[in-house]
Design a protein around this motif. Structure first.
Motif, mmCIF file in Angstrom:
data_model
loop_
_atom_site.group_PDB
_atom_site.id
_atom_site.type_symbol
_atom_site.label_atom_id
_atom_site.label_comp_id
_atom_site.label_asym_id
_atom_site.label_seq_id
_atom_site.Cartn_x
_atom_site.Cartn_y
_atom_site.Cartn_z
ATOM 1 N N MET A 35 0.837 -1.210 0.000
ATOM 2 C CA MET A 35 0.000 0.000 0.000
ATOM 3 C C MET A 35 0.868 1.255 0.000
ATOM 4 O O MET A 35 0.593 2.210 -0.738
ATOM 5 N N ASP A 36 1.924 1.259 0.819
ATOM 6 C CA ASP A 36 2.832 2.421 0.866
ATOM 7 C C ASP A 36 3.420 2.722 -0.506
ATOM 8 O O ASP A 36 3.531 3.886 -0.908
ATOM 9 N N GLN A 37 3.813 1.663 -1.227
ATOM 10 C CA GLN A 37 4.403 1.866 -2.561
ATOM 11 C C GLN A 37 3.386 2.436 -3.541
ATOM 12 O O GLN A 37 3.688 3.348 -4.302
ATOM 13 N N MET A 38 2.155 1.904 -3.505
ATOM 14 C CA MET A 38 1.101 2.406 -4.392
ATOM 15 C C MET A 38 0.804 3.881 -4.107
ATOM 16 O O MET A 38 0.663 4.693 -5.017
ATOM 17 N N ILE A 39 0.735 4.198 -2.807
ATOM 18 C CA ILE A 39 0.450 5.582 -2.397
ATOM 19 C C ILE A 39 1.575 6.505 -2.869
ATOM 20 O O ILE A 39 1.329 7.609 -3.379
ATOM 21 N N GLU A 40 2.820 6.029 -2.723
ATOM 22 C CA GLU A 40 3.991 6.808 -3.165
ATOM 23 C C GLU A 40 3.919 7.100 -4.666
ATOM 24 O O GLU A 40 4.129 8.228 -5.113
ATOM 25 N N TYR A 41 3.572 6.071 -5.465
ATOM 26 C CA TYR A 41 3.454 6.252 -6.925
ATOM 27 C C TYR A 41 2.358 7.254 -7.261
ATOM 28 O O TYR A 41 2.528 8.123 -8.118
ATOM 29 N N MET A 42 1.217 7.135 -6.572
ATOM 30 C CA MET A 42 0.087 8.045 -6.841
ATOM 31 C C MET A 42 0.456 9.492 -6.526
ATOM 32 O O MET A 42 0.143 10.405 -7.294
ATOM 33 N N GLN A 43 1.125 9.700 -5.397
ATOM 34 C CA GLN A 43 1.476 11.068 -5.007
ATOM 35 C C GLN A 43 2.560 11.642 -5.913
ATOM 36 O O GLN A 43 2.537 12.829 -6.245
ATOM 37 N N THR A 44 3.508 10.798 -6.340
ATOM 38 C CA THR A 44 4.549 11.255 -7.271
ATOM 39 C C THR A 44 3.922 11.621 -8.608
ATOM 40 O O THR A 44 4.297 12.612 -9.239
ATOM 41 N N PHE A 45 2.938 10.810 -9.051
ATOM 42 C CA PHE A 45 2.274 11.065 -10.324
ATOM 43 C C PHE A 45 1.532 12.400 -10.299
ATOM 44 O O PHE A 45 1.514 13.127 -11.295
ATOM 45 N N GLN A 46 0.956 12.743 -9.145
ATOM 46 C CA GLN A 46 0.254 14.030 -9.033
ATOM 47 C C GLN A 46 1.222 15.191 -9.245
ATOM 48 O O GLN A 46 0.903 16.163 -9.941
#
Length: 508
Positions: free
Chosen positions: A30-41
């Motif tokens: 979950m942490d990795q997915m959240i990190e990718y989503m926030q970086t993408f923003q």
């Protein structure tokens, strides 16, 4: 030793290890997915700002920031609404109720787990100021319940309600351990927050499962995701062994008093918002009929306030909310000149730039920026936790407390630039005040003392356990006098079937 006893022990140990390791893997994914989503923003905003016209740049970056936050919050709210509404909120008040022996329908099912995981990943990925600790406790309890049902096939004792309750208590400890990699604090916090009466024979279960979870969680961060180079704590600090003077203890006590009153204010704001939505005739009628409108409105408010080129420039737009902890806990002082051999306690130009000159709009007064950051997120986290999505409030409150503590420490450092008179020539370390502030505010809102231990495990240093305990106990005393904990407030608001009465906030 008879085979039946050996088999029972083996199932017990394997069960607890599976619970800890499984939750660590889930938390890390979950942490990795959240990190990718926030970086993408951030990437999306950078791409939107290349139109060549400053006016269009501002408009397009704002729309991309707003649109992305809205999309993820709406997806989270809709997924949870249609898959399993039991996943809404923190989950700790419900676990508190379940551990009293009350059965809540569908709260510990696989469907609720899926709803919680997907909903929480989307809502955290949107960057709104919510935490994952409460939801992780709920998720770990669901996994513990599912494993109990599985273990029942090998060992009939797991069908026993008493044994299931023991495993749920262990699951709650694992949830905290896999959020902060804090096994000891996790067990103590879960006991304080979720149970009224705790069976001491469950102690080893919670510790073993939490230790498995925290160990795997830390190893994964190093080996698989390369986010660390060694098995350090989550927010490793490097304060010297003599980081504070005995003369500073009254200042730490003062932080405790301030955090106590701030906690009472936060709980009052949260309760006021929820009761307004439930009791105001227009709000109740409108939002019940159009439930999706409320998360859309809140996401719009939060995205507009945190937009990095607007008001968000005062909220350190360089980072997402929780990443600012690395800055707040840093081992340097704002009131000293920039870091150099002549000024070893000064902060780096990068840190100064992100807080006081974001996107080149500054420089602003660092004390004003820190005050705006802490106060804004205090109210935004109360607002975000009223949305019908999976969300926790421990982490945002922890960050806000750290920011207030840092501000207090910087003021003390500015008053005593050469250190406390009469002490050694050791300078003031505002980072220590930040850690104390974080623990004190979290303790004030949750009414727990174990936050002091969680802080030590998160920062990897036990040298300031005395200021931590002092501030935490004072904050707790002040807050308990005026109001029940945030979890007891939610139980009362939701009318959960809670067996013993929640006592009034003071003995009188």
């Amino acid at each position: 030793m008879p085979w039946a006893t050996i088999k029972m022990m083996l199932v017990d140990w394997l069960y607890l290890a599976a619970l800890g390791i499984g939750m660590a893997l889930l938390s890390m994914a979950m942490d990795q997915m959240i990190e990718y989503m926030q970086t993408f923003q951030m990437l999306l905003m950078t791409l939107a700002g290349r139109s060549g016209s400053s006016g269009y740049d501002y408009l397009f970056t704002y729309l991309s920031w707003l649109g992305y936050t809205e999309l993820l919050v709406i997806c989270s709210a809709m997924f949870v609404h249609y898959v399993a509404p039991q996943a809404i909120g923190s989950g700790i008040p419900e676990m508190k109720t379940i551990l009293r022996g009350v059965i809540l329908k569908d709260y510990l099912t696989f469907r609720t787990l899926i709803s919680k995981v997907v909903g929480l990943t989307l809502s955290l990925g949107s960057g709104i100021p919510i935490g994952k600790m409460g939801p992780m406790v709920h998720m770990a309890a669901i996994v513990a319940n599912l494993l109990s049902n599985l273990a029942e096939n090998f060992e009939g004792a797991y069908g026993n309600e008493s044994r299931k309750a023991e495993m749920l208590a262990a699951g709650c400890a694992v949830g905290v351990a896999c959020t902060f990699s804090a096994p000891v604090g996790g067990v103590l916090f879960s006991i304080e927050v979720t149970t009224m009466y705790f069976s001491v024979r469950n102690y080893w279960r919670g510790f073993f499962a939490a230790a498995c979870g925290a160990t795997v969680f830390r190893i994964l961060r190093v080996i698989v995701f390369k986010s660390e180079t060694t098995l350090l704590a989550m927010y490793q600090t490097h304060f010297p062994k003599d980081g504070f003077e005995p003369e500073e203890l009254p200042f730490f006590a003062l932080i405790g008093v301030f955090a106590g009153f701030l906690g009472v204010l936060f709980i009052a704001v949260y309760r006021g918002l929820v009761m307004f939505l439930r009791q105001n005739r227009f709000a109740k009628k409108f939002f019940q009929k159009n439930w999706i409108v409320y998360p859309i409105v809140v996401a719009f408010i939060v995205a507009s306030i945190t937009y990095p080129r607007g008001y968000g420039r005062f909220l350190t737009g360089r980072f997402k909310f929780t990443k600012t902890l690395y800055d707040i806990f840093s081992n340097c002082t704002w009131s000293k000149p920039l870091y150099s051999p002549e000024s070893p306690h000064g902060c780096s130009s990068e840190l100064f730039g992100s807080w006081m000159n974001h996107e080149g709009y500054g420089p602003y007064n660092v004390y004003i920026v820190a005050t705006l950051f802490a106060t804004t997120f205090l109210f935004l986290s109360a607002l975000c936790n009223t949305m019908p999505i999976p969300c926790g409030m421990f982490m945002p409150i922890f960050v806000v407390g750290a920011a207030y503590g840092r501000l207090f420490g910087e003021i003390v450092s500015a008053i005593f630039p050469e250190g406390i008179p009469g002490g050694t020539d050791q300078p003031i370390f505002p980072g220590i005040y930040a850690v104390v502030g974080a623990a004190a505010l979290s303790a004030s809102i949750t009414h727990s003392v174990s936050v002091a231990v969680i802080c030590c495990e998160m920062t990897g240093q036990y040298i300031y356990i005395i200021p931590l305990m002092l501030a935490v106990i004072i904050a707790n005393a002040v807050s308990t006098y005026f109001t029940p904990s945030i979890y007891d407030c939610i139980i009362t608001i939701k009318h959960l079937p809670y067996l013993p009465d929640i006592p009034p906030s003071n003995a009188a």
